[in-house]
Design a protein around this motif. Structure first.
Motif, PDB file in Angstrom:
ATOM      1  N   ILE A 235      10.284  -2.093  -5.538  1.00  0.00           N
ATOM      2  CA  ILE A 235       9.772  -1.123  -6.217  1.00  0.00           C
ATOM      3  C   ILE A 235       8.360  -1.262  -6.180  1.00  0.00           C
ATOM      4  O   ILE A 235       7.717  -2.335  -6.184  1.00  0.00           O
ATOM      5  CB  ILE A 235      10.174  -1.448  -7.630  1.00  0.00           C
ATOM      6  N   TYR A 236       7.586  -0.285  -5.810  1.00  0.00           N
ATOM      7  CA  TYR A 236       6.179  -0.243  -5.723  1.00  0.00           C
ATOM      8  C   TYR A 236       5.784   0.154  -7.134  1.00  0.00           C
ATOM      9  O   TYR A 236       5.983   1.117  -7.707  1.00  0.00           O
ATOM     10  CB  TYR A 236       5.516   0.846  -4.709  1.00  0.00           C
ATOM     11  N   SER A 237       5.020  -0.789  -7.721  1.00  0.00           N
ATOM     12  CA  SER A 237       4.838  -0.904  -8.997  1.00  0.00           C
ATOM     13  C   SER A 237       3.584  -0.024  -9.691  1.00  0.00           C
ATOM     14  O   SER A 237       3.128  -0.331 -10.796  1.00  0.00           O
ATOM     15  CB  SER A 237       4.676  -2.355  -9.792  1.00  0.00           C
ATOM     16  N   GLY A 238       3.035   0.732  -9.052  1.00  0.00           N
ATOM     17  CA  GLY A 238       1.729   1.549  -9.418  1.00  0.00           C
ATOM     18  C   GLY A 238       0.363   0.849  -8.865  1.00  0.00           C
ATOM     19  O   GLY A 238       0.150  -0.283  -8.482  1.00  0.00           O
ATOM     20  N   THR A 239      -0.508   1.755  -9.137  1.00  0.00           N
ATOM     21  CA  THR A 239      -1.874   1.511  -8.724  1.00  0.00           C
ATOM     22  C   THR A 239      -2.842   1.861  -9.582  1.00  0.00           C
ATOM     23  O   THR A 239      -2.857   2.561 -10.193  1.00  0.00           O
ATOM     24  CB  THR A 239      -2.153   2.383  -7.372  1.00  0.00           C
ATOM     25  N   PRO A 240      -3.993   0.724  -9.508  1.00  0.00           N
ATOM     26  CA  PRO A 240      -5.198   1.073 -10.374  1.00  0.00           C
ATOM     27  C   PRO A 240      -5.965   2.310  -9.911  1.00  0.00           C
ATOM     28  O   PRO A 240      -5.762   2.957  -8.830  1.00  0.00           O
ATOM     29  CB  PRO A 240      -5.895  -0.337 -10.361  1.00  0.00           C
ATOM     30  N   GLU A 241      -6.969   2.534 -10.753  1.00  0.00           N
ATOM     31  CA  GLU A 241      -7.682   3.680 -10.590  1.00  0.00           C
ATOM     32  C   GLU A 241      -8.878   3.523  -9.387  1.00  0.00           C
ATOM     33  O   GLU A 241      -8.658   2.484  -8.736  1.00  0.00           O
ATOM     34  CB  GLU A 241      -8.672   3.988 -11.851  1.00  0.00           C
ATOM     35  N   ASN A 242      -9.335   4.661  -9.100  1.00  0.00           N
ATOM     36  CA  ASN A 242     -10.217   4.639  -7.925  1.00  0.00           C
ATOM     37  C   ASN A 242      -9.655   4.690  -6.281  1.00  0.00           C
ATOM     38  O   ASN A 242     -10.046   4.056  -5.558  1.00  0.00           O
ATOM     39  CB  ASN A 242     -11.573   3.532  -7.855  1.00  0.00           C
ATOM     40  N   VAL A 243      -8.489   5.353  -6.492  1.00  0.00           N
ATOM     41  CA  VAL A 243      -7.923   5.781  -5.116  1.00  0.00           C
ATOM     42  C   VAL A 243      -8.894   6.629  -4.330  1.00  0.00           C
ATOM     43  O   VAL A 243      -9.653   7.170  -5.141  1.00  0.00           O
ATOM     44  CB  VAL A 243      -6.505   6.190  -5.109  1.00  0.00           C
TER      45      VAL A 243
ATOM     46  N   ALA B 165       4.834   3.042   3.526  1.00  0.00           N
ATOM     47  CA  ALA B 165       4.870   1.952   2.858  1.00  0.00           C
ATOM     48  C   ALA B 165       4.526   0.666   3.671  1.00  0.00           C
ATOM     49  O   ALA B 165       5.385  -0.169   4.092  1.00  0.00           O
ATOM     50  CB  ALA B 165       6.511   2.153   2.475  1.00  0.00           C
ATOM     51  N   VAL B 166       3.362   0.397   3.366  1.00  0.00           N
ATOM     52  CA  VAL B 166       2.605  -0.650   3.973  1.00  0.00           C
ATOM     53  C   VAL B 166       2.943  -1.962   3.103  1.00  0.00           C
ATOM     54  O   VAL B 166       3.072  -1.927   1.842  1.00  0.00           O
ATOM     55  CB  VAL B 166       1.101  -0.594   4.189  1.00  0.00           C
ATOM     56  N   ILE B 167       3.367  -3.138   3.674  1.00  0.00           N
ATOM     57  CA  ILE B 167       3.908  -4.214   2.820  1.00  0.00           C
ATOM     58  C   ILE B 167       3.462  -5.461   3.632  1.00  0.00           C
ATOM     59  O   ILE B 167       3.691  -5.669   4.831  1.00  0.00           O
ATOM     60  CB  ILE B 167       5.184  -4.009   2.414  1.00  0.00           C
ATOM     61  N   GLY B 168       3.122  -6.458   2.900  1.00  0.00           N
ATOM     62  CA  GLY B 168       2.840  -7.707   3.295  1.00  0.00           C
ATOM     63  C   GLY B 168       4.348  -8.652   3.150  1.00  0.00           C
ATOM     64  O   GLY B 168       5.271  -8.124   2.881  1.00  0.00           O
ATOM     65  N   PRO B 169       4.305  -9.649   3.689  1.00  0.00           N
ATOM     66  CA  PRO B 169       5.723 -10.684   3.629  1.00  0.00           C
ATOM     67  C   PRO B 169       6.035 -10.898   2.163  1.00  0.00           C
ATOM     68  O   PRO B 169       5.208 -10.945   1.246  1.00  0.00           O
ATOM     69  CB  PRO B 169       5.425 -12.098   4.469  1.00  0.00           C
ATOM     70  N   ILE B 170       7.378 -11.051   1.873  1.00  0.00           N
ATOM     71  CA  ILE B 170       7.855 -11.452   0.421  1.00  0.00           C
ATOM     72  C   ILE B 170       7.650 -12.876   0.408  1.00  0.00           C
ATOM     73  O   ILE B 170       8.186 -13.762   0.889  1.00  0.00           O
ATOM     74  CB  ILE B 170       9.112 -10.825   0.465  1.00  0.00           C
ATOM     75  N   HIS B 171       7.149 -13.309  -0.831  1.00  0.00           N
ATOM     76  CA  HIS B 171       7.346 -14.504  -1.403  1.00  0.00           C
ATOM     77  C   HIS B 171       8.150 -14.767  -2.513  1.00  0.00           C
ATOM     78  O   HIS B 171       8.067 -13.899  -3.654  1.00  0.00           O
ATOM     79  CB  HIS B 171       5.603 -14.704  -2.023  1.00  0.00           C
ATOM     80  N   PRO B 172       9.170 -15.468  -2.210  1.00  0.00           N
ATOM     81  CA  PRO B 172      10.168 -15.821  -3.253  1.00  0.00           C
ATOM     82  C   PRO B 172       9.497 -16.138  -4.788  1.00  0.00           C
ATOM     83  O   PRO B 172       8.309 -16.810  -4.801  1.00  0.00           O
ATOM     84  CB  PRO B 172      10.775 -17.061  -2.693  1.00  0.00           C
TER      85      PRO B 172
ATOM     86  N   LEU C 227       0.814  -1.037   0.212  1.00  0.00           N
ATOM     87  CA  LEU C 227      -0.157  -0.059  -0.039  1.00  0.00           C
ATOM     88  C   LEU C 227       1.052   1.344  -0.061  1.00  0.00           C
ATOM     89  O   LEU C 227       1.581   1.364   0.866  1.00  0.00           O
ATOM     90  CB  LEU C 227      -0.778   0.141   1.236  1.00  0.00           C
ATOM     91  N   ASP C 228       0.833   2.120  -1.087  1.00  0.00           N
ATOM     92  CA  ASP C 228       1.428   3.456  -0.978  1.00  0.00           C
ATOM     93  C   ASP C 228       0.364   4.229  -0.460  1.00  0.00           C
ATOM     94  O   ASP C 228      -0.297   4.783  -1.220  1.00  0.00           O
ATOM     95  CB  ASP C 228       1.600   3.760  -2.530  1.00  0.00           C
ATOM     96  N   MET C 229       0.651   4.520   0.675  1.00  0.00           N
ATOM     97  CA  MET C 229      -0.387   5.402   1.492  1.00  0.00           C
ATOM     98  C   MET C 229       0.026   6.728   1.097  1.00  0.00           C
ATOM     99  O   MET C 229       1.162   7.218   1.205  1.00  0.00           O
ATOM    100  CB  MET C 229      -0.355   4.975   2.962  1.00  0.00           C
ATOM    101  N   THR C 230      -0.990   7.832   0.937  1.00  0.00           N
ATOM    102  CA  THR C 230      -0.637   9.129   0.391  1.00  0.00           C
ATOM    103  C   THR C 230      -1.429  10.196   1.412  1.00  0.00           C
ATOM    104  O   THR C 230      -2.720  10.079   1.237  1.00  0.00           O
ATOM    105  CB  THR C 230      -1.211   9.224  -1.058  1.00  0.00           C
ATOM    106  N   ARG C 231      -0.800  11.373   1.613  1.00  0.00           N
ATOM    107  CA  ARG C 231      -1.420  12.337   2.191  1.00  0.00           C
ATOM    108  C   ARG C 231      -1.840  13.437   0.977  1.00  0.00           C
ATOM    109  O   ARG C 231      -0.993  14.112   0.421  1.00  0.00           O
ATOM    110  CB  ARG C 231      -0.392  13.235   3.085  1.00  0.00           C
ATOM    111  N   ARG C 232      -2.878  13.030   0.376  1.00  0.00           N
ATOM    112  CA  ARG C 232      -3.426  13.484  -1.127  1.00  0.00           C
ATOM    113  C   ARG C 232      -3.580  14.914  -0.784  1.00  0.00           C
ATOM    114  O   ARG C 232      -3.028  15.935  -2.166  1.00  0.00           O
ATOM    115  CB  ARG C 232      -4.600  12.796  -1.617  1.00  0.00           C
ATOM    116  N   ASP C 233      -3.970  15.693   0.108  1.00  0.00           N
ATOM    117  CA  ASP C 233      -4.110  17.137  -0.060  1.00  0.00           C
ATOM    118  C   ASP C 233      -2.742  17.843   0.273  1.00  0.00           C
ATOM    119  O   ASP C 233      -2.485  18.812  -0.603  1.00  0.00           O
ATOM    120  CB  ASP C 233      -4.902  17.503   1.271  1.00  0.00           C
ATOM    121  N   LEU C 234      -1.872  17.471   0.864  1.00  0.00           N
ATOM    122  CA  LEU C 234      -0.646  17.735   0.852  1.00  0.00           C
ATOM    123  C   LEU C 234       0.138  17.618  -0.524  1.00  0.00           C
ATOM    124  O   LEU C 234       0.872  18.347  -1.117  1.00  0.00           O
ATOM    125  CB  LEU C 234       0.403  17.234   2.141  1.00  0.00           C
TER     126      LEU C 234
END
Length: 263
Positions: free
Chosen positions: A231-239, A172-179, A144-151
């Motif tokens: 590398i956070y690879s981008g997010t889809p629409e409807n944030v 930078a929220v993240i789950g465990p890494i899967h090899p 999860l790329d959390m964002t203070r959007r107003d700022l």
């Protein structure tokens, strides 16, 4: 004083200096600077392993799904990608099956979620060809790329850097890494996010404008990538915004779900 006496004195002096240097060399070694205080290493758990993944740098790509680029007021055509970074200690680890408490940050009144696939690198280099870039990937995680959007928006409107909107504690929220040996590489598959049971983001990873391999290749033109980079690879629409009490459920086909509660 004759020549023999001079040679004797010079030789004696040289030997004395050499001896002094030999005696002070260990002293110099012993007086090497020590760190003022310990800084904890930032790591991410690895599924099925006792080792952990040490994080070196966090890279994020901006507007990598066309529909999200449109909702952010950008042209979704395949223009050169742009990247930004988050501080390593912005990592918040979330375990499988856990609903982790995520603190609502200061200064913002418009706090947004962005679910993403995260690639973790085991090696790197410069000018990496796209056709071999995935050889550098150790594994993948939900992020999860959390964002203070107003700022972020306020800084962007003034043409100022918008790290304050992206680079803060727990951003930078993240789950465990899967090899990758267990999951394979992700070029397609459903990616979604629900808030309090209502689906908001819902897309497919094949809608990325720039694939993970292309992101690695492009990043390596500007930076020397190394083991430990993620590398956070981008997010889809409807944030969209979240408030205290909201529960977020992130789903990425092929990986376990990840969930947080805003507190």
């Amino acid at each position: 004083m004759d020549n023999i006496d001079r040679r004797t004195i010079l030789t004696t002096g040289a030997l004395a200096l050499a001896g002094a240097a030999a005696q002070t060399a260990p002293a110099r070694a012993q007086s090497a600077p020590k760190t003022l205080f310990a800084v904890p290493a930032v790591t991410i758990p690895i599924v099925g392993a006792s080792e952990v993944f040490p994080v070196r740098r966090i890279y994020c790509i901006g507007r990598n799904y066309a529909a999200h680029a449109i909702e952010r007021g950008s042209d979704p055509t395949r223009e050169p990608p742009f990247f930004f970074q988050k501080p390593t200690d912005a990592i918040q680890n979330v375990g499988i099956g856990e609903v982790a408490e995520h603190p609502y940050p200061s200064l913002t009144k418009n706090y947004h979620h962005e679910v993403e696939l995260v690639a973790a690198l085991k090696s790197g280099g410069t000018n990496i060809p796209a056709d071999s870039a995935l050889d550098h990937v150790y594994g993948y995680a939900v992020g999860l790329d959390m964002t203070r959007r107003d700022l972020q928006n306020a800084q962007a409107a003034e043409k100022k850097p918008w790290e304050i909107g992206k680079s803060f504690d727990h951003a930078a929220v993240i789950g465990p890494i899967h090899p990758v040996s267990k999951t394979g590489h992700f070029t397609k598959g459903a990616i979604s996010l629900a808030v309090n049971g209502t689906v908001r983001q819902n897309s497919d990873m094949d809608k990325m404008i720039w694939s993970v391999a292309e992101q690695i290749a492009k990043l390596s033109e500007a930076f020397e990538l190394k083991a430990g980079d993620i590398i956070y690879s981008g997010t889809p629409e409807n944030v969209g915004p979240v408030v205290k009490g909201d529960v977020l459920l992130c789903k990425l086909q092929g990986l376990p779900d990840m969930s947080i509660r805003i507190v």
